[in-house]
Design a protein around this motif. Structure first.
Motif, PDB file in Angstrom:
ATOM      1  N   GLY A 298       0.782  -1.230   0.000  1.00 30.15           N
ATOM      2  CA  GLY A 298       0.000   0.000   0.000  1.00 30.15           C
ATOM      3  C   GLY A 298       0.814   1.280   0.000  1.00 30.15           C
ATOM      4  N   LYS A 299       2.128   1.166  -0.125  1.00 35.57           N
ATOM      5  CA  LYS A 299       2.992   2.343  -0.151  1.00 35.57           C
ATOM      6  C   LYS A 299       3.854   2.342  -1.409  1.00 35.57           C
ATOM      7  N   VAL A 300       4.420   3.522  -1.704  1.00 32.32           N
ATOM      8  CA  VAL A 300       5.372   3.614  -2.808  1.00 32.32           C
ATOM      9  C   VAL A 300       6.770   3.376  -2.253  1.00 32.32           C
ATOM     10  N   VAL A 301       7.424   2.368  -2.784  1.00 36.59           N
ATOM     11  CA  VAL A 301       8.794   2.025  -2.420  1.00 36.59           C
ATOM     12  C   VAL A 301       9.665   2.260  -3.644  1.00 36.59           C
ATOM     13  N   HIS A 302      10.888   2.683  -3.432  1.00 45.02           N
ATOM     14  CA  HIS A 302      11.792   2.945  -4.555  1.00 45.02           C
ATOM     15  C   HIS A 302      12.902   1.896  -4.606  1.00 45.02           C
ATOM     16  N   ILE A 303      13.125   1.403  -5.802  1.00 47.47           N
ATOM     17  CA  ILE A 303      14.194   0.444  -6.059  1.00 47.47           C
ATOM     18  C   ILE A 303      15.184   1.090  -7.019  1.00 47.47           C
TER      19      ILE A 303
ATOM     20  N   GLY B 171      21.839  -5.490 -14.647  1.00 49.05           N
ATOM     21  CA  GLY B 171      22.084  -4.631 -13.496  1.00 49.05           C
ATOM     22  C   GLY B 171      21.832  -5.305 -12.162  1.00 49.05           C
ATOM     23  N   LEU B 172      21.984  -4.515 -11.125  1.00 50.19           N
ATOM     24  CA  LEU B 172      21.839  -4.980  -9.754  1.00 50.19           C
ATOM     25  C   LEU B 172      20.820  -4.094  -9.050  1.00 50.19           C
ATOM     26  N   ALA B 173      19.848  -4.716  -8.360  1.00 44.06           N
ATOM     27  CA  ALA B 173      18.756  -3.981  -7.720  1.00 44.06           C
ATOM     28  C   ALA B 173      19.072  -3.708  -6.250  1.00 44.06           C
ATOM     29  N   VAL B 174      18.706  -2.488  -5.815  1.00 50.38           N
ATOM     30  CA  VAL B 174      19.009  -1.999  -4.469  1.00 50.38           C
ATOM     31  C   VAL B 174      17.742  -1.368  -3.882  1.00 50.38           C
ATOM     32  N   ILE B 175      17.395  -1.664  -2.638  1.00 53.38           N
ATOM     33  CA  ILE B 175      16.287  -0.978  -1.963  1.00 53.38           C
ATOM     34  C   ILE B 175      16.765   0.423  -1.585  1.00 53.38           C
ATOM     35  N   ALA B 176      16.068   1.450  -2.068  1.00 56.50           N
ATOM     36  CA  ALA B 176      16.455   2.829  -1.788  1.00 56.50           C
ATOM     37  C   ALA B 176      15.947   3.279  -0.425  1.00 56.50           C
ATOM     38  N   HIS B 177      16.748   4.112   0.255  1.00 49.25           N
ATOM     39  CA  HIS B 177      16.409   4.782   1.531  1.00 49.25           C
ATOM     40  C   HIS B 177      15.327   4.060   2.351  1.00 49.25           C
ATOM     41  N   PRO B 178      15.607   2.858   2.846  1.00 50.36           N
ATOM     42  CA  PRO B 178      14.572   2.072   3.549  1.00 50.36           C
ATOM     43  C   PRO B 178      14.024   2.758   4.791  1.00 50.36           C
TER      44      PRO B 178
ATOM     45  N   ILE C 245      14.698 -10.065  -2.008  1.00 46.30           N
ATOM     46  CA  ILE C 245      15.772 -11.046  -2.180  1.00 46.30           C
ATOM     47  C   ILE C 245      15.291 -12.243  -2.997  1.00 46.30           C
ATOM     48  N   ALA C 246      14.055 -12.680  -2.741  1.00 45.41           N
ATOM     49  CA  ALA C 246      13.507 -13.824  -3.484  1.00 45.41           C
ATOM     50  C   ALA C 246      13.439 -13.544  -4.985  1.00 45.41           C
ATOM     51  N   HIS C 247      13.232 -12.291  -5.355  1.00 47.15           N
ATOM     52  CA  HIS C 247      13.170 -11.929  -6.772  1.00 47.15           C
ATOM     53  C   HIS C 247      14.547 -11.675  -7.367  1.00 47.15           C
ATOM     54  N   GLY C 248      15.581 -11.731  -6.554  1.00 50.63           N
ATOM     55  CA  GLY C 248      16.936 -11.539  -7.059  1.00 50.63           C
ATOM     56  C   GLY C 248      17.559 -10.208  -6.697  1.00 50.63           C
ATOM     57  N   GLY C 249      16.898  -9.417  -5.831  1.00 50.70           N
ATOM     58  CA  GLY C 249      17.483  -8.162  -5.375  1.00 50.70           C
ATOM     59  C   GLY C 249      18.690  -8.427  -4.495  1.00 50.70           C
ATOM     60  N   ARG C 250      19.695  -7.525  -4.557  1.00 51.98           N
ATOM     61  CA  ARG C 250      20.957  -7.845  -3.887  1.00 51.98           C
ATOM     62  C   ARG C 250      21.506  -6.749  -2.989  1.00 51.98           C
ATOM     63  N   GLY C 251      20.914  -5.547  -3.009  1.00 54.47           N
ATOM     64  CA  GLY C 251      21.529  -4.468  -2.252  1.00 54.47           C
ATOM     65  C   GLY C 251      20.535  -3.625  -1.477  1.00 54.47           C
ATOM     66  N   ILE C 252      21.059  -2.794  -0.571  1.00 52.59           N
ATOM     67  CA  ILE C 252      20.238  -1.875   0.203  1.00 52.59           C
ATOM     68  C   ILE C 252      21.042  -0.603   0.456  1.00 52.59           C
TER      69      ILE C 252
ATOM     70  N   ASP D  76      19.489   5.477  11.646  1.00 53.93           N
ATOM     71  CA  ASP D  76      19.117   4.692  10.465  1.00 53.93           C
ATOM     72  C   ASP D  76      20.343   3.991   9.876  1.00 53.93           C
ATOM     73  N   VAL D  77      21.449   4.713   9.805  1.00 55.19           N
ATOM     74  CA  VAL D  77      22.670   4.123   9.252  1.00 55.19           C
ATOM     75  C   VAL D  77      23.077   2.887  10.053  1.00 55.19           C
ATOM     76  N   LEU D  78      23.017   2.981  11.370  1.00 57.73           N
ATOM     77  CA  LEU D  78      23.345   1.832  12.208  1.00 57.73           C
ATOM     78  C   LEU D  78      22.350   0.694  11.999  1.00 57.73           C
ATOM     79  N   GLN D  79      21.057   1.047  11.943  1.00 60.65           N
ATOM     80  CA  GLN D  79      20.033   0.021  11.765  1.00 60.65           C
ATOM     81  C   GLN D  79      20.210  -0.725  10.457  1.00 60.65           C
ATOM     82  N   TYR D  80      20.448   0.016   9.367  1.00 54.76           N
ATOM     83  CA  TYR D  80      20.506  -0.650   8.069  1.00 54.76           C
ATOM     84  C   TYR D  80      21.879  -1.246   7.775  1.00 54.76           C
ATOM     85  N   THR D  81      22.882  -0.851   8.554  1.00 58.32           N
ATOM     86  CA  THR D  81      24.133  -1.604   8.546  1.00 58.32           C
ATOM     87  C   THR D  81      23.861  -3.009   9.074  1.00 58.32           C
TER      88      THR D  81
END
Length: 294
Positions: A78-83, A192-199, A217-224, A235-240
């Motif tokens: 229900g939200k807009v997420v950026h990849i 290319g390689l897919a990354v979750i943007a600003h989680p 990850i199940a779809h083949g995404g590899r980065g965050i 946030d930096v600590l959390q997503y590390t």
């Protein structure tokens, strides 16, 4: 390039040009990145790769290593997420077609947003926003926000989003974006390689965030993205920790749009990736457009 790929620290792999909702051309962004000490740059316009060849050429002229990029809007929970996609073939027809389809609803959505704002006493918003966008296919809330500031309805862009254009406020019109599965597939199949943007921006519950990451990850995404212009130190600590927990590659980018609007300038992120993380660029060496002197 003076810094070996594994040792570079000032990569900026997330920013926007006039091709989507930024205010600078790809050429000016390349010059700004070089002037600010960026060691590896990517232009990641929203749902559009039409500026990639210009960015490649401009980076080469600046002696700046470059990697192709895009930021794709996805509907999830229900939200807009950026990849973010990095290191793809920007001439890939399937990727171009997929992005064209997900952009397709922007024009009609913008007209509906304008109608809603007119009912709230703000006429002419579509024409005003279009002046900033140039292309109806790429018109976005950011372009409406700039019009609302210029026309005196708000003092700055953050005020626009507090009063308008967000859910429950005048001018908000939802749009169904691409699916997570399609987006990751387009990026992967274009090399290319897919990354979750600003989680940290999405406000998901822990359960929703877990669902996003595991499905990605199940779809083949590899980065965050760990270090971004919108992430706090917490946030930096959390997503590390998240990157380590899920064995994801870590990315870094300012999300720069405009000298007047952006929280962090291109190349000016203060935080660096922890040495415990594997940077996304460490696996993208063969996809980097190196300056001719490299």
């Amino acid at each position: 390039m003076n810094t070996p790929l594994h040792a570079l620290s000032n990569a900026d792999l997330h920013c926007h040009s006039v091709v989507s909702d930024g205010t600078l051309t790809p050429e000016l962004l390349a010059a700004r990145a070089k002037a600010h000490g960026v060691e590896l740059w990517a232009l990641t316009d929203h749902d559009e790769i039409g500026g990639q060849q210009r960015a490649i050429n401009a980076a080469r002229a600046q002696g700046l290593p470059y990697i192709t990029g895009v930021e794709v809007s996805v509907t999830f929970a229900g939200k807009v997420v950026h990849i973010v996609g990095l290191g793809f073939d920007h001439t890939n027809e399937q990727l171009q077609s997929g992005l064209r389809a997900t952009r397709g609803g922007r024009g009609a959505r913008a007209q509906d947003m304008s109608d809603d704002l007119a009912r709230a006493g703000i006429p002419g918003a579509y024409e005003g926003a279009l002046k900033y966008a140039g292309n109806p296919e790429l018109i976005s809330r950011t372009h409406f926000a700039r019009f609302l500031v210029e026309s005196g309805h708000c003092t700055d862009v953050p005020e626009v989003f507090r009063r308008y254009l967000t859910e429950g406020k005048p001018g908000f019109v939802p749009h169904k974006w691409a699916t997570l599965a399609d987006t990751v597939r387009w990026i992967r199949e274009a090399g290319g390689l897919a990354v979750i943007a600003h989680p940290g921006r999405y406000g998901f519950t822990p359960t929703e965030e877990y669902a996003l990451i595991t499905e990605f990850i199940a779809h083949g995404g590899r980065g965050i993205e760990v270090v971004t212009g919108s992430h706090t130190a917490a946030d930096v600590l959390q997503y590390t920790d998240t990157a380590l927990e899920f064995d994801l590659l870590a990315s870094r980018g300012s999300d720069f749009h405009s000298p007047a609007e952006s929280r962090v300038d291109l190349g000016k992120l203060e935080d660096h990736l922890s040495g415990r993380l594997t940077p996304v660029w460490s696996v993208l060496g063969d996809r980097i457009h190196w300056p001719s002197a490299h």
